[in-house]
Design a protein around this motif. Sequence first.
Motif, short mmCIF file in Angstrom:
data_model
loop_
_atom_site.label_atom_id
_atom_site.label_comp_id
_atom_site.label_asym_id
_atom_site.label_seq_id
_atom_site.Cartn_x
_atom_site.Cartn_y
_atom_site.Cartn_z
N HIS A 190 0.10 -0.83 -6.66
CA HIS A 190 -0.70 -0.90 -5.65
C HIS A 190 -1.88 -0.85 -6.17
O HIS A 190 -2.62 -0.26 -6.68
CB HIS A 190 -0.59 0.42 -4.89
N SER B 204 0.97 -1.31 0.13
CA SER B 204 -0.04 -0.03 0.05
C SER B 204 0.93 1.17 0.11
O SER B 204 0.37 2.36 -0.15
CB SER B 204 -0.80 0.17 1.21
N MET C 204 -5.84 -0.88 -5.87
CA MET C 204 -6.50 0.11 -4.90
C MET C 204 -8.05 -0.69 -4.50
O MET C 204 -9.05 0.15 -4.64
CB MET C 204 -6.80 1.24 -5.66
N GLN D 270 -5.93 7.25 1.42
CA GLN D 270 -6.35 6.18 2.48
C GLN D 270 -5.92 6.64 4.18
O GLN D 270 -6.79 6.49 4.98
CB GLN D 270 -5.31 5.19 2.33
N VAL E 177 -1.81 8.98 -1.40
CA VAL E 177 -2.55 7.90 -0.33
C VAL E 177 -2.53 8.37 1.10
O VAL E 177 -3.42 7.90 1.62
CB VAL E 177 -1.96 6.33 -0.73
#
Length: 439
Positions: free
Chosen positions: A114, A91, A116, A172, A168
Amino acid sequence: MKVLIIGGTGEMGQWFTPFFKNHGYEVVVWGSSGKVEVAERMGVEFASDLDAEIGTSDIVIVTVPINITERVISETAPKMKSGSLLMDFTSLKVGPTEAMKKYAPEDVEILGTHPMFGPSIPSLHGQIFILTPIEGRCDKWFPVMRSLFEDNGAHIEVITPAEHDRFVSVVQGLTHFAYITIGTTFDALDFSVNESRRFMSPVYDIMLDFVGRILGQNPYLYAYIQMENPEVLKVHDAFMNQCSEMSSIVRKKDVEAFTNKMKDAAVHFGDTASALRRSDKLINSKIAEFDRLLDSIGQEIGVRHIYSGIVHTGIIKKVSPRDVVLECGSRMVPLKIENIRLLDEEELHEWKLENLEHHLRDISVLIPEEANADVIMELVSCNDDIVSIEIIDRYEGVEGTKRLSVTFRVMIMGDVEAEKVHLGIERQLMGIGCSIRGW
Ligand SMILES: NC(=O)c1ccc[n+]([C@@H]2O[C@H](COP(=O)([O-])OP(=O)(O)OC[C@H]3O[C@@H](n4cnc5c(N)ncnc54)[C@H](O)[C@@H]3O)[C@@H](O)[C@H]2O)c1
Ligand SMILES: O=C(O)C(=O)C[C@]1(C(=O)O)C=C[C@@H](O)C=C1
């Protein structure tokens, strides 16, 4: 072509093993917990001699917990064969890519990726796959991997590892942080989530599902996404500043300041109208499925359990906002609506064809003179209760007639009364001038 998946017994490894296998690759997996039975279940080899597998694989994928990825890369890369590809699914991208650059020999290609998405998605269709290739280090394999993922419906985004980690940290870092903190706030308030569902609005309903989705996953993955990306702390600081500022505006009952902040954020956000339409679609899709269930009370339906994949078929007896009760033969099966997907008519039919035990019947007839047995078969086959029909015998020498004798082999759907369907077919055959033999 051999793919070794280090971490192949984990969540993502188990998703990608059948993916590569179905595309003709020989897959070998390895996991630190030595779960040979997981490999057996997937029908692939467990790497009993890891170093030997590393040295003979065309592709090695590292998909292990974030905090140990660089170490696993450093131990793996130097042992790889010339012309092979080292790839990861981590990630985060800066650390793993730097490690691949440092430890992979020049004649081994490297590709940071990565996916997603999590392992609960059914396929790559519509999913975003981020690739972070390093110039001159992935000329042969980059197009191969790109088209493998793209041909399976993924959308590919190519960026640098540093850009990836910056994006990210919000995509994230902030999202998970906010949702997990909502979960810890429920806990701190000792707030009954279950009871609150009685009073939920659509926005709350959807938010709860996402909070629950994240809370229910591997907490170590989410901890490392927060802790291993140095960009995340800047995002936390900005978020917490905004939380305190907004809260102090609320405490001061400063409506002007609150609405101005909200309007500014909306302008910065951009297209809020599309966000409204898309979220309406999400809300309406929940309602549409519920309405279909309500409309089907008393009828036969099929539902697939999202997590176990098991299909239940039966008569729908009761529907409440969160549960449905199916009558399956003599049993009443209660199911949570959030755990099931309603099959459409075609899917239910397909499932029945593949899974029920069907009834086989041979029906011999004398067909009318000049009639065509294949056309008669086509006519009979237009019956939803028939799985298949074929002609297994044609005989011209029946005593006392010039008519052709034909035997149809009919497979009758397993969940209907075979005798009734059989008689119906015979009636239809007689109606078009055939004489049933043996009557
Ligand atoms: N789970 C997701 O939703 C998701 C999505 C995209 C990317 N990823 C990334 O994929 C990677 C794997 O995540 P996961 O959720 O599949 O993790 P997981 O914990 O389910 O699996 C980890 C795997 O690594 C193995 N492993 C553990 N310690 C090891 C060690 N010391 N040496 C070698 N192998 C070891 C385990 O046996 C297991 O096979 C992570 O880098 C994660 O960031 C995860
Ligand atoms: O559960 C999902 O569907 C996810 O998207 C999992 C998720 C995420 O929450 O962002 C988790 C970690 C990965 O790096 C990518 C995706």
